[in-house]
Motif scaffolding. Structure first.
Motif, PDB file in Angstrom:
ATOM      1  N   ASN A 308      24.461  18.736   2.265  1.00  0.00           N
ATOM      2  CA  ASN A 308      24.414  18.982   0.823  1.00  0.00           C
ATOM      3  C   ASN A 308      24.665  20.448   0.482  1.00  0.00           C
ATOM      4  OD1 ASN A 308      23.768  16.241   0.455  1.00  0.00           O
ATOM      5  ND2 ASN A 308      21.594  16.674   0.750  1.00  0.00           N
ATOM      6  N   PHE A 309      25.698  20.993   1.054  1.00  0.00           N
ATOM      7  CA  PHE A 309      26.024  22.398   0.835  1.00  0.00           C
ATOM      8  C   PHE A 309      26.427  22.669  -0.615  1.00  0.00           C
ATOM      9  CE2 PHE A 309      29.503  25.678   1.104  1.00  0.00           C
ATOM     10  CZ  PHE A 309      28.647  26.756   1.175  1.00  0.00           C
ATOM     11  N   LEU A 310      27.059  21.690  -1.274  1.00  0.00           N
ATOM     12  CA  LEU A 310      27.458  21.895  -2.668  1.00  0.00           C
ATOM     13  C   LEU A 310      26.239  22.070  -3.569  1.00  0.00           C
ATOM     14  CD1 LEU A 310      30.470  19.440  -3.164  1.00  0.00           C
ATOM     15  CD2 LEU A 310      30.480  21.865  -2.564  1.00  0.00           C
ATOM     16  N   ASN A 311      25.150  21.372  -3.260  1.00  0.00           N
ATOM     17  CA  ASN A 311      23.921  21.566  -4.025  1.00  0.00           C
ATOM     18  C   ASN A 311      23.432  23.001  -3.924  1.00  0.00           C
ATOM     19  OD1 ASN A 311      24.021  18.798  -4.501  1.00  0.00           O
ATOM     20  ND2 ASN A 311      21.811  18.579  -4.335  1.00  0.00           N
ATOM     21  N   TYR A 312      23.422  23.516  -2.712  1.00  0.00           N
ATOM     22  CA  TYR A 312      23.027  24.913  -2.517  1.00  0.00           C
ATOM     23  C   TYR A 312      23.934  25.844  -3.317  1.00  0.00           C
ATOM     24  CZ  TYR A 312      23.038  29.484  -0.213  1.00  0.00           C
ATOM     25  OH  TYR A 312      23.018  30.834   0.035  1.00  0.00           O
ATOM     26  N   SER A 313      25.227  25.577  -3.287  1.00  0.00           N
ATOM     27  CA  SER A 313      26.196  26.475  -3.913  1.00  0.00           C
ATOM     28  C   SER A 313      26.005  26.580  -5.417  1.00  0.00           C
ATOM     29  CB  SER A 313      27.633  26.005  -3.604  1.00  0.00           C
ATOM     30  OG  SER A 313      27.862  25.975  -2.213  1.00  0.00           O
ATOM     31  N   ILE A 314      25.824  25.436  -6.067  1.00  0.00           N
ATOM     32  CA  ILE A 314      25.751  25.477  -7.533  1.00  0.00           C
ATOM     33  C   ILE A 314      24.385  25.943  -8.023  1.00  0.00           C
ATOM     34  CG2 ILE A 314      24.980  23.102  -7.921  1.00  0.00           C
ATOM     35  CD1 ILE A 314      27.084  23.021 -10.216  1.00  0.00           C
ATOM     36  N   THR A 315      23.358  25.821  -7.179  1.00  0.00           N
ATOM     37  CA  THR A 315      22.022  26.243  -7.615  1.00  0.00           C
ATOM     38  C   THR A 315      21.702  27.689  -7.258  1.00  0.00           C
ATOM     39  OG1 THR A 315      21.083  25.328  -5.581  1.00  0.00           O
ATOM     40  CG2 THR A 315      21.071  23.913  -7.528  1.00  0.00           C
ATOM     41  N   LYS A 316      22.328  28.228  -6.201  1.00  0.00           N
ATOM     42  CA  LYS A 316      21.995  29.567  -5.723  1.00  0.00           C
ATOM     43  C   LYS A 316      23.053  30.629  -6.039  1.00  0.00           C
ATOM     44  CE  LYS A 316      18.224  28.099  -3.690  1.00  0.00           C
ATOM     45  NZ  LYS A 316      16.872  28.448  -4.193  1.00  0.00           N
ATOM     46  N   LEU A 317      24.319  30.271  -5.869  1.00  0.00           N
ATOM     47  CA  LEU A 317      25.370  31.290  -5.950  1.00  0.00           C
ATOM     48  C   LEU A 317      25.481  31.960  -7.321  1.00  0.00           C
ATOM     49  CD1 LEU A 317      28.211  29.743  -3.767  1.00  0.00           C
ATOM     50  CD2 LEU A 317      26.482  31.432  -3.144  1.00  0.00           C
ATOM     51  N   PRO A 318      25.286  31.251  -8.436  1.00  0.00           N
ATOM     52  CA  PRO A 318      25.398  31.950  -9.725  1.00  0.00           C
ATOM     53  C   PRO A 318      24.459  33.148  -9.849  1.00  0.00           C
ATOM     54  CG  PRO A 318      25.415  29.593 -10.073  1.00  0.00           C
ATOM     55  CD  PRO A 318      25.061  29.801  -8.633  1.00  0.00           C
TER      56      PRO A 318
END
Length: 525
Positions: A308-318
């Motif tokens: 679930n790397f996409l979950n991490y990306s949209i929740t953390k990267l911004p």
């Protein structure tokens, strides 16, 4: 009278020969030829222009190395120029050596030629040396030290060393050659398969702008020591450096590009470089990041084993990199759908998402709309999906059965590309959602064959530009069937929704190489 006529004829022929010679000289823009004296005092014409040697050296430095070496056989002037050629690219290919049936090259011929070339260039010095001995697995390491001793002088500006993989455990690069004055001008250092052990107080590489270490043994302390003394460094690339656990990057003012991949022991990246703008990371799992720079504008991340790397990306990267302009994400194991969040990528204009075949069977492609919602100025969206080897045989009736997300206009989105488009309902819903909400859309590409990995050769025999190899990628019958069902879904649910102002590019399997009764699957859009 006969003798007089003969003299006149000979004089005329001589004048014609001189005239032709002058025309040739004018065409080549050359000037008066020199003459050389032989041992017996006779004079021989040298067809080369009488130019200063420095000019000849400069002319030869602009020529490819192989061409400059060939001209050395023509005259002594060209031979001297060749021996001053500053850029040496030495490999089996450039030296014209071939491998034998066992896949090995002629080590004796290889070492002899390199010995001769480097020794002949030792007086003038070398600015660029690319030494590729990757195929010479039986090469004795003592040759390397001798060659580097000759090549690394105060004139060296770029050094690339490609070694056989066995040297990763066997060869220690002689760091002392680079320090103490010899490395003052070096700008590019690329080392592969060796150990690199710079010591505290050994000196600095004050001109180094690009450092690339691949399969190199270097400790965290040694790397920090090197970076702290490379204040002009702009690009740093670390590939499969297995000794590094915590990558600490000191305050290197000029560092703008960082690439880290395959460092199996890495757990944390702590960068204090204030002007870092491009960061690419590839690893099995996520590591902790601490990027103090708000200048990061280009980010690429691939986590091969992270779930679930996409979950991490949209929740953390911004929050971690708020000023991103381009983002490339590769996920290999998505089991849940991408959530909707309030965070925004306020400056993101290019987004590319790659999804591997290991997706949860019920993965909802429509949930990727969350990334579009979070990117108000997005201009380009690319979705690449690896082809699965089980067909998507889904019939979801008419368009009235499709879900719709809350209206969210994408005012800046202009170009959309989906590679590996399939007939899954959620994939069709995502595409229709984009068409209905991207009010500035200019083009959309739907390719039912995921051919994105070969970017330079992109295309099939029936789709321009064709592959350089002239062959299409292999597809088994199940994948061809799935791709053709994707074409049918495009025709049935999507084609009619494309506005007249939008260019639709539909790509399917090659009609020549991937034929399964192709007439049944023709799409007319």
């Amino acid at each position: 009278m006969g003798m007089l006529a003969l003299k006149r004829l000979m004089s005329k022929q001589q004048r014609e020969r001189q005239h032709r010679r002058h025309k040739v000289q004018g065409r080549n823009k050359s000037i008066t030829s020199r003459s050389k004296a032989t041992k017996d005092g006779r004079r021989l014409r040298d067809p080369l222009p009488n130019l200063p040697e420095e000019i000849w050296y400069h002319i030869h430095s602009l020529m490819p190395m192989e061409d400059s070496a060939r001209t050395a056989c023509v005259s002594r002037t060209f031979l001297r120029s060749w021996r001053h050629h500053p850029y040496l690219i030495l490999s089996n290919r450039t030296l014209g050596l071939k491998q034998n049936a066992s896949g090995k090259g002629d080590v004796w011929a290889f070492t002899t030629k390199i010995d001769q070339i480097l020794k002949n260039h030792s007086a003038a010095g070398v600015k660029t040396l690319e030494l590729d001995v990757f195929e010479c697995r039986d090469l004795n390491a003592c040759y390397l030290s001798d060659w580097l001793q000759i090549a690394i002088t105060p004139k060296i500006e770029s050094l690339t060393l490609e070694l056989p993989s066995k040297y990763e455990e066997e060869y220690n690069f002689p760091c002392s050659l680079l320090f103490g004055g010899n490395g003052n001008l070096i700008r590019h250092l690329h080392l592969t398969y060796c150990a690199f052990r710079p010591k505290v107080g050994i000196g600095c590489l004050r001109s180094l702008t690009k450092l690339h270490l691949s399969h190199v043994h270097i400790s965290e302390e040694e790397l920090v020591c090197l970076l702290s003394n490379s204040l002009a460094l702009v690009q740093l690339e670390l590939n499969h450096c297995s000794e590094i656990i915590c990558l600490e990057i000191p305050c290197v003012q000029q560092l703008s590009c960082l690439t880290v991949s395959g460092c199996s022991m890495l757990q944390m990246i702590d960068s204090k470089a204030p002007n870092l703008s491009t960061f690419d990371f590839t690893g099995d799992n996520l590591v902790q990041f601490s990027l103090e720079s708000l200048q990061v504008k280009n980010l690429g991340m691939a986590c091969l084993k992270e779930i679930n790397f996409l979950n991490y990306s949209i929740t953390k990267l911004p929050y971690m990199v708020p000023n991103l302009e381009t983002l490339t994400l590769s996920s290999y194991n998505e089991m849940v759908n991408t959530p909707t969040i309030a965070a925004r990528f306020h400056h993101l204009n290019y987004l590319e998402i790659y999804l591997d075949a290991c997706l949860f069977p019920e993965y909802d492609f429509l949930s990727l709309g969350s990334f579009l919602d979070a990117s108000p100025v997005l201009e380009t969206f690319i979705l690449s999906r690896a082809m699965k080897f089980d067909p998507v045989l889904e019939d979801f009736g008419d368009a009235s059965n499709m879900r719709q997300l809350p209206k969210h206009k994408y005012e800046s989105l202009k170009d959309v590309m989906i590679y590996g488009f399939c007939s899954a309902k959620s994939m069709v819903e995502l595409t229709c959602h984009i068409l209905e909400n991207a009010i500035s859309l200019e083009s959309i590409t739907l390719d039912t064959v995921n051919d994105w990995e070969d970017e330079e050769d992109l295309g099939r025999c029936s789709v321009a530009p064709a592959r350089k190899s002239g062959e299409c990628c292999y597809l088994d019958s199940v994948s061809i069937l799935e791709a053709n069902k994707g074409l049918m879904a495009i025709q049935k649910y999507i084609a009619a929704k494309v506005p007249s102002t939008v260019q639709l590019d539909v790509r399917g399997p090659c009609s020549r190489c991937h034929s399964l009764e192709p007439s049944r699957y023709e799409v007319k859009c």
